[in-house]
Design an enzyme around this catalytic site. Structure first.
Site, PDB file in Angstrom:
ATOM      1  N   ARG A  78     -10.570 -24.407   9.215  1.00  0.00           N
ATOM      2  CA  ARG A  78     -10.633 -23.350   8.206  1.00  0.00           C
ATOM      3  C   ARG A  78     -11.832 -22.446   8.485  1.00  0.00           C
ATOM      4  NH1 ARG A  78     -13.125 -24.671   3.882  1.00  0.00           N
ATOM      5  NH2 ARG A  78     -11.947 -26.563   3.464  1.00  0.00           N
ATOM      6  N   ASP A 103      -7.946   1.140   4.445  1.00  0.00           N
ATOM      7  CA  ASP A 103      -6.788   0.389   4.931  1.00  0.00           C
ATOM      8  C   ASP A 103      -6.230   1.177   6.116  1.00  0.00           C
ATOM      9  OD1 ASP A 103      -4.262  -0.682   5.417  1.00  0.00           O
ATOM     10  OD2 ASP A 103      -3.930  -1.205   3.313  1.00  0.00           O
ATOM     11  N   TYR A 112      -0.154   1.372  -0.776  1.00  0.00           N
ATOM     12  CA  TYR A 112       0.807   0.287  -0.614  1.00  0.00           C
ATOM     13  C   TYR A 112       1.000  -0.412  -1.967  1.00  0.00           C
ATOM     14  CZ  TYR A 112       2.749  -4.194   0.705  1.00  0.00           C
ATOM     15  OH  TYR A 112       3.528  -5.315   0.778  1.00  0.00           O
ATOM     16  N   LYS A 157       1.950  -5.545  10.802  1.00  0.00           N
ATOM     17  CA  LYS A 157       2.591  -4.285  11.155  1.00  0.00           C
ATOM     18  C   LYS A 157       2.323  -3.961  12.635  1.00  0.00           C
ATOM     19  CE  LYS A 157       3.435  -4.527   6.738  1.00  0.00           C
ATOM     20  NZ  LYS A 157       2.590  -3.906   5.733  1.00  0.00           N
TER      21      LYS A 157
HETATM   22  C1  LIG Z   1       2.056  -4.218   4.478  1.00  0.00           C
HETATM   23  C2  LIG Z   1       0.825  -3.575   4.031  1.00  0.00           C
HETATM   24  C3  LIG Z   1      -0.192  -4.318   3.396  1.00  0.00           C
HETATM   25  C4  LIG Z   1      -0.021  -5.780   3.055  1.00  0.00           C
HETATM   26  O1  LIG Z   1       0.007  -6.599   4.181  1.00  0.00           O
HETATM   27  P1  LIG Z   1       0.813  -8.001   4.250  1.00  0.00           P
HETATM   28  O2  LIG Z   1       0.558  -8.445   5.645  1.00  0.00           O
HETATM   29  O3  LIG Z   1       2.241  -7.711   3.942  1.00  0.00           O
HETATM   30  O4  LIG Z   1       0.190  -8.908   3.235  1.00  0.00           O
HETATM   31  C5  LIG Z   1      -1.358  -3.653   3.049  1.00  0.00           C
HETATM   32  N1  LIG Z   1      -1.524  -2.325   3.284  1.00  0.00           N
HETATM   33  C6  LIG Z   1      -0.569  -1.595   3.883  1.00  0.00           C
HETATM   34  C7  LIG Z   1      -0.819  -0.143   4.136  1.00  0.00           C
HETATM   35  C8  LIG Z   1       0.632  -2.172   4.278  1.00  0.00           C
HETATM   36  O5  LIG Z   1       1.582  -1.423   4.846  1.00  0.00           O
END
Ligand SMILES: *Cc1c(COP(=O)(O)O)cnc(C)c1O
Length: 387
Positions: free
Chosen positions: A50, A176, A102, A201
């Site tokens: 962890r 982000d 998001y 992504k």
């Molecule tokens: C998908 C996404 C998230 C969340 O990520 P997960 O891996 O699905 O938890 C956060 N910010 C943006 C811009 C996203 O497209």
């Protein structure tokens, strides 16, 4: 790694030296929960998985280097990464966020953190000057997403960072960077304090894992994030770390091709009578076209379109494509299509962040672009405008 090494090279070599135990060229998947200590407290830098794991550490080093940061932290999802960053706040703090985010981020803000006396407000950030007027004495964090999901609004990271530097109580600037990836824009170099990612992504890039990351240059923030990562424990397993690391090696190639395909798709859709608006930052019709040109290497792989026929037309279209798979998520080699109002952004319904039901989001993948355009054409023809 040295600062003057180029992006593509860091993506391939940024994990550090090859496996010291065996010379394996690729960092192995250290599928182990614990590590032998020769005496109490005497070990090779790893105690319990962890806290640290060599596969995760290689990924964290690569992510940090790609974002021009000193400290990288991998998490079990993008939401876990965002959650860990929000744990830097304390009751009474205010977070100034954009009004286009998001859906899961909004749900975390309102569904979890607002109950802990953390206040969130949402404003358009495309006009930075107006947005920054909303900073309050207790604003501890500014939350930017750029380009935003799903409207692809761009905000000027350098301008926000330089504005807050003039404040006595300087809020942290968090970006982000999921849509852009570090290949297109590097928020830390523009003055941001923390970058977060959904590695699910583009960074992973192949729709085969869920993961997240946070990166910073500030060693005090890094100390707190390391504490949160270990204390809360939302860490990714070694297999998922390996997959993200492998995805990163081709990130530059993929992003260039995603952008080439997306631009062609956007230009094609802009000519179709079924569509009232095509949103893509590399179209001159995009309201922040100039800023996108300045801030981003290219405009990425997401295209959003609004249908003249409203939600029903968008739905028929999204259910009629063949290579654009109807699915949540984005940023992978395969093209995906979705309706945010009914899928990824359902949690924003009836809120200031609600998304137009006629908006369809396309994640343009790496199939041959002519096949993608043929696919969109046959789905649009179903709407019956041309007949
Ligand atoms: C998908 C996404 C998230 C969340 O990520 P997960 O891996 O699905 O938890 C956060 N910010 C943006 C811009 C996203 O497209």
């Amino acid at each position: 790694m040295k600062k003057n090494i180029r992006f593509e090279t860091i993506a391939i070599h940024g994990g550090g030296p090859m496996d010291p135990a065996t010379g394996a060229v690729v960092t192995p998947i250290y599928q182990t929960s614990t590590f032998k200590q020769s005496k109490i407290g005497e070990h090779k830098g790893f105690e319990y998985a962890r806290t640290h794991n060599p596969t995760r550490q290689a990924l964290e080093r690569t992510l940090a280097a790609l974002e021009m940061g000193n400290h990288g932290f991998a998490f079990s999802s993008g939401m876990a990464a965002i959650d860990s960053v929000l744990r830097l706040l304390k009751p009474g703090d205010h977070v100034l966020a954009m009004n286009d985010l998001y859906g899961g981020t909004y749900r975390l803000f309102e569904g979890i953190y607002s109950a802990y006396d953390i206040e969130f407000s949402y404003y358009p950030a495309s006009n930075n000057q107006e947005f920054l007027k909303e900073v309050k004495p207790n604003t501890a964090m500014i939350w930017l997403e750029t380009p935003t999901n799903p409207y692809l609004n761009i905000s000027d990271i350098a301008m926000v960072a330089s504005y807050v530097s003039s404040l006595k109580q300087r809020p942290l600037v968090c970006v982000d960077n999921t849509f852009a990836t570090p290949y297109l824009q590097r928020p830390l170099a523009l003055g941001a304090d923390i970058v977060v990612h959904s590695t699910t992504k583009y960074l992973g890039g192949h729709s085969d894992l869920v993961g997240g990351a946070a990166i910073t240059n500030n060693s005090k923030i890094a100390e707190k994030l390391a504490f949160v990562q270990n204390a809360v424990g939302a860490v990714p397993g070694p297999m998922d770390c390996f997959l993200v690391q492998r995805g990163l090696k081709t990130l530059a190639l993929r992003m260039d091709q995603h952008a080439q395909n997306a631009k062609k798709v956007a230009l094609y859709l802009a000519d179709r009578p079924e569509i009232s608006k095509v949103i893509y930052p590399d179209l001159e019709t995009h309201p922040q076209y100039e800023l996108a040109q300045r801030q981003m290497r290219n405009a990425g792989g997401i295209v959003s379109v609004i249908f003249k026929g409203g939600g029903a037309a968008g739905k028929l279209f999204a259910e009629s494509t063949r290579y654009f798979t109807l699915a949540e998520s984005l940023g992978a080699v395969e093209s995906l299509i979705e309706i945010p109002a009914a899928m990824t952004h359902m949690s924003t319904a009836d809120s200031p962040l609600a998304v137009d039901s006629a908006l369809v989001r396309l994640s343009v993948g790496l199939e041959h672009v002519n096949d993608l355009i043929d696919d969109l054409a046959q789905a649009l023809d179903k709407l019956g405008y041309s007949s």
